[in-house]
Write a protein that holds these residues in place. Structure first.
Motif, PDB file in Angstrom:
ATOM      1  N   THR A   1      25.620  48.447  43.284  1.00 14.28           N
ATOM      2  CA  THR A   1      26.686  48.314  44.323  1.00 14.28           C
ATOM      3  C   THR A   1      25.774  47.435  45.206  1.00 14.28           C
ATOM      4  O   THR A   1      24.805  46.887  45.335  1.00 14.28           O
ATOM      5  N   GLY A   2      26.683  46.927  46.154  1.00 17.69           N
ATOM      6  CA  GLY A   2      26.458  45.884  47.150  1.00 17.69           C
ATOM      7  C   GLY A   2      25.666  44.434  46.514  1.00 17.69           C
ATOM      8  O   GLY A   2      24.739  44.180  47.031  1.00 17.69           O
ATOM      9  N   ALA A   3      26.580  44.157  45.517  1.00 21.90           N
ATOM     10  CA  ALA A   3      25.696  42.947  44.883  1.00 21.90           C
ATOM     11  C   ALA A   3      26.290  41.702  45.296  1.00 21.90           C
ATOM     12  O   ALA A   3      25.880  40.670  44.947  1.00 21.90           O
TER      13      ALA A   3
ATOM     14  N   ARG B   1      32.956  45.084  48.041  1.00 19.34           N
ATOM     15  CA  ARG B   1      34.127  45.542  48.564  1.00 19.34           C
ATOM     16  C   ARG B   1      35.283  44.429  48.391  1.00 19.34           C
ATOM     17  O   ARG B   1      36.335  44.877  48.410  1.00 19.34           O
ATOM     18  N   ASP B   2      34.803  43.082  48.517  1.00 13.94           N
ATOM     19  CA  ASP B   2      35.801  41.861  48.422  1.00 13.94           C
ATOM     20  C   ASP B   2      35.181  40.955  47.558  1.00 13.94           C
ATOM     21  O   ASP B   2      34.619  39.957  47.980  1.00 13.94           O
TER      22      ASP B   2
ATOM     23  N   HIS C   1      33.586  43.960  40.132  1.00 11.41           N
ATOM     24  CA  HIS C   1      34.622  45.003  40.192  1.00 11.41           C
ATOM     25  C   HIS C   1      34.803  45.113  41.927  1.00 11.41           C
ATOM     26  O   HIS C   1      33.800  45.079  42.419  1.00 11.41           O
ATOM     27  N   PRO C   2      36.117  45.316  42.315  1.00  7.94           N
ATOM     28  CA  PRO C   2      36.214  45.648  43.605  1.00  7.94           C
ATOM     29  C   PRO C   2      35.683  47.026  43.781  1.00  7.94           C
ATOM     30  O   PRO C   2      36.012  47.950  43.049  1.00  7.94           O
ATOM     31  N   LEU C   3      34.939  47.594  44.992  1.00  9.15           N
ATOM     32  CA  LEU C   3      34.377  48.983  44.967  1.00  9.15           C
ATOM     33  C   LEU C   3      33.939  49.087  46.557  1.00  9.15           C
ATOM     34  O   LEU C   3      33.198  48.444  46.913  1.00  9.15           O
ATOM     35  N   GLU C   4      34.782  50.008  47.024  1.00  5.64           N
ATOM     36  CA  GLU C   4      34.514  50.421  48.354  1.00  5.64           C
ATOM     37  C   GLU C   4      33.709  51.754  48.047  1.00  5.64           C
ATOM     38  O   GLU C   4      34.320  52.790  47.885  1.00  5.64           O
TER      39      GLU C   4
ATOM     40  N   ALA D   1      38.264  55.105  40.666  1.00  5.83           N
ATOM     41  CA  ALA D   1      38.750  53.887  39.819  1.00  5.83           C
ATOM     42  C   ALA D   1      37.715  53.114  38.951  1.00  5.83           C
ATOM     43  O   ALA D   1      37.865  52.913  37.821  1.00  5.83           O
ATOM     44  N   PHE D   2      36.533  52.987  39.679  1.00  8.40           N
ATOM     45  CA  PHE D   2      35.370  52.266  39.183  1.00  8.40           C
ATOM     46  C   PHE D   2      34.900  52.923  38.083  1.00  8.40           C
ATOM     47  O   PHE D   2      34.680  52.373  37.024  1.00  8.40           O
TER      48      PHE D   2
END
Length: 235
Positions: free
Chosen positions: A12-14, A39-40, A61-64, A73-74
């Motif tokens: 995450t936060g990649a 996120r974007d 992947h889009p991931l919030e 969803a992820f």
């Protein structure tokens, strides 16, 4: 001869800082299939370039991480893929944290990102982690969350990291019977947008250390608070 299957990393936060360097480090090592969340993705140019260079090994992947639907969803997109390593790297630090300038709304947001999101990711990916041979959850924390280092200021950040340390300590106990190793890690004081220009080490050095430690973890290490260089950190 059939080549061995690659291990799977969820990161995450990649899109920048330590996260981006971790993506590069795992790609350079070989043997890893990376699912990188940010996120974007449309604005993550450097990460997108890595994905174009390594289309079979890196998926963006889009991931919030603070949004339950996004995380679900992820996780669903991974299907039955075993996850060998979940690396909770996404984090934030807001500037309004002094006694004369505390933004309580931003503090709440910081807790969502730094404390609740790692737990949300861990629980969402629990089925995929169970399918791996040596599943590990590594959450990037900070020495600023250590109660053994009394300091003032940065109230939101310090409290969010102290809280995630305790949450991951409990998670380590609960998941030990499922064979899942859980540790928290101090990445060093790193020269990133968050760490500032006067920090001690660069993102490449931090990422190399985290990679070395994280890839060697076993269930025997669960519940530990480690530094990027492998040394134990006081709670």
């Amino acid at each position: 001869m059939t080549s061995p299957a690659a291990s799977t990393l969820v990161l995450t936060g990649a899109n920048r800082g330590i996260g981006l360097e971790l993506a590069r480090r795992f790609l350079a090592a070989g043997g890893w299939r990376i699912h990188a969340g940010c996120r974007d993705p449309e604005s993550a140019d450097a990460l997108a370039e890595l994905a174009r260079t390594h289309p079979d090994r890196l998926t963006v992947h889009p991931l919030e991480v603070t949004d339950a639907a996004s995380v679900s969803a992820f996780a669903a997109s991974l299907g039955d893929t075993p996850v060998d390593l979940l690396l909770n790297n996404a984090g934030m630090l807001n500037p309004h944290q002094t006694l004369d300038d505390i933004d309580f709304d931003a503090w709440e947001r910081e807790l969502q990102v730094n404390t609740l999101a790692p737990m949300r990711m861990a629980l969402a990916l629990r089925p995929q982690l169970r399918r791996a041979g040596n599943p590990r959850i590594v959450t990037i924390s900070s020495q600023m969350g250590s109660l053994a280092r009394p300091r003032s200021g940065s109230y939101a950040y310090r409290s969010s990291k102290a809280a995630v340390n305790k949450a991951m300590q409990g998670l380590a106990l609960d998941l030990q019977g499922e064979g899942i190793c859980v540790v928290v890690m101090h990445p060093g004081w790193v020269r990133t947008d968050m760490g500032g220009a006067s920090a001690e080490i660069d993102p490449q050095e931090s990422a190399a250390g985290i990679f070395s430690v994280a890839t060697k973890l076993t269930l025997a290490d669960t519940g530990r608070f480690l530094q990027w260089n492998g040394e134990e950190h006081p709670w």
